[in-house]
Scaffold this active site. Structure first.
Site, PDB file in Angstrom:
ATOM      1  N   GLY A  17       4.955   8.305 157.361  1.00 58.28           N
ATOM      2  CA  GLY A  17       3.613   8.319 156.787  1.00 58.28           C
ATOM      3  C   GLY A  17       3.555   7.511 155.507  1.00 58.28           C
TER       4      GLY A  17
ATOM      5  CE  LYS B 119       1.708  -5.327 151.265  1.00 63.11           C
ATOM      6  NZ  LYS B 119       0.336  -5.005 150.805  1.00 63.11           N
TER       7      LYS B 119
ATOM      8  CG  HIS C 145       4.400   2.071 157.643  1.00 67.57           C
ATOM      9  ND1 HIS C 145       4.143   2.377 156.330  1.00 67.57           N
ATOM     10  CD2 HIS C 145       5.643   2.553 157.887  1.00 67.57           C
ATOM     11  CE1 HIS C 145       5.170   3.022 155.803  1.00 67.57           C
ATOM     12  NE2 HIS C 145       6.106   3.140 156.726  1.00 67.57           N
TER      13      HIS C 145
END
Lengths: 283, 283
Positions: free
Chosen positions: A31, A184, A37
């Site tokens: 998450g 990131k 992602h």
């Protein structure tokens, strides 16, 4: 978009997909989604009938003094982001749902897991393999997508898939960076404003070291250059800067063609990792 | 009947079956087939579209002083027997085909594997889990069949399947015995004529101990009875005789309802195992 919180709900979803002979692309995550992602999710979306993402902060891959409790969790935000790139279902189980029993059986990673992050995170990759094996069995994907930012994780998972004959293809996707070069990461949100200003120097150090390595073919000189850069330009504390063959993560020798130049640096309390894949050319 | 010697050939076979939505029943064996194996194969045959058997003497579950080299191998005989009960395919790979690489990743069994056979065979169940995990990934069966003679093996595999969410159902099938009670085993062919005469006393000892256990509810008295019987009626050397809760293989306490009464005894140089499942009734 379906949010599946139980294994039973996931199994129903997967069973339906399999019955219709649909291919499944799978993106396992903890998450706190970012563009890295979403790049994986877009690839899964484009290449398969069904794109599934898991969102599960896996306790067994965190050490006792690591950030399991503090790790950012915001399922509503993750669902919105995943929806925006066309993910069909998110599997977001509780810890109790994933680990209701413990018969004591464990996957232990091998020598690869003693290098890089493994040296300072004992047991971390055992926990990664445990949850990835469980997720692969539950989701039964055709292809699973992982970010190359966790280069060691990708290498170890590829080894598990190969040596245990998992019926899944691992696809690793290049690192996605901020405009200033910072890789990131969900952990970037831990950074203070001044730390955030320093953080891109890790990528700069990697680029500098890459140049030195390609010019000199001398691992120690490359590492020294990165170390000097980070020491000079940041307040960070270096955990490691290493150059290893990839994917076996062994010391570089004359026969090595592909290496990973990887680092882990604490900026304040936040441990950041980054790496570059470097082709040393034919030998 | 197809004999598949390579993973590639197996994958083609499995892929075809899956494309036709056929269910797969799987019987993993080390060959040297006897009526016990054939009972498993018949069940797989009756309950599935496709019945697959593997014949592979797995080196990683043998200790350095065990009988890996001597273990009986006769693929032509095994193929004929499997054919006679309607098996569709035998997967019979070489060791090099199954273990071409070693990235050092291992499955380690937990506390269950420290009991019974695990005490004298360190690492045995780790090797069993390794090959079973590989075979499950390669064959992707709906149901896998195991003999209850290897009760500890069944318990540990069931734990692995549960805790790692393997998409397979484990079915254990009762022990098949010779007319005189000796449990069928590939290792029975090691027995000399006089040893073969003694061997059924192991089953007699288990039956005696079962009676004592049900009458007295006293584990030690049951074990003593079996020990006395074997000592009196055979030249065997007892490795263990134990009563443990099943399937968790823990010491029996007041809440235990299901137990395994198990033994391992060397008759000459041959190590034989046998067991009885006993329901202690509701508590």
């Amino acid at each position: 978009m379906q949010v599946l919180k139980t294994i039973a709900a996931l199994q129903t979803f997967i069973c339906n997909a399999k019955r219709q002979q649909q291919t499944i692309g799978f993106v396992p995550t903890m998450g706190a989604l970012h563009d890295g992602h979403l790049t994986l999710a877009k690839a899964a979306r484009e290449e398969h009938d069904i794109a599934i993402m898991s969102v599960f902060v896996n306790p067994t891959q965190f050490g006792p003094n690591e950030d399991f409790d503090a790790y950012p969790r915001d399922l509503a935000r993750d669902v919105a982001l995943a929806t925006s790139v066309g993910v069909d279902a998110i599997f977001a189980p509780s810890v109790a749902e994933m680990y209701p029993h413990d018969g004591g059986i464990r996957l232990h990673a091998g020598r690869q897991a003693t290098m890089l992050c493994g040296a300072s995170r004992p047991g971390h990759f055992d926990g990664v393999l445990q949850v990835v094996a469980k997720l692969f069995h539950l989701v039964q994907p055709d292809v699973a997508y992982f970010g190359q930012k966790d280069a060691q994780q990708v290498a170890i998972i590829e080894t598990m898939v190969r040596d245990f004959n998992f019926p899944v293809v691992i696809r690793s996707v290049p690192i996605v960076r901020e405009d200033d070069g910072l890789a990131k990461s969900s952990r970037n949100m831990y950074l203070t404003e001044t730390e955030r200003v320093e953080a891109p120097q890790l990528y700069a150090a990697l680029q500098l070291a890459k140049d030195v390595l390609l010019n000199t073919h001398h691992v120690e000189k490359a590492i020294d250059a990165a170390t000097a850069h980070i020491t000079t330009h940041t307040t960070g504390r270096i955990d490691y800067i290493e150059v290893l063959s990839y994917p076996d993560l062994a010391p570089v020798d004359d026969s090595t063609t592909q290496v990973v130049l990887a680092l882990a640096v604490y900026i304040g309390k936040t441990r950041l990792i980054d790496n570059l894949m470097i082709n040393l050319g034919g030998n």
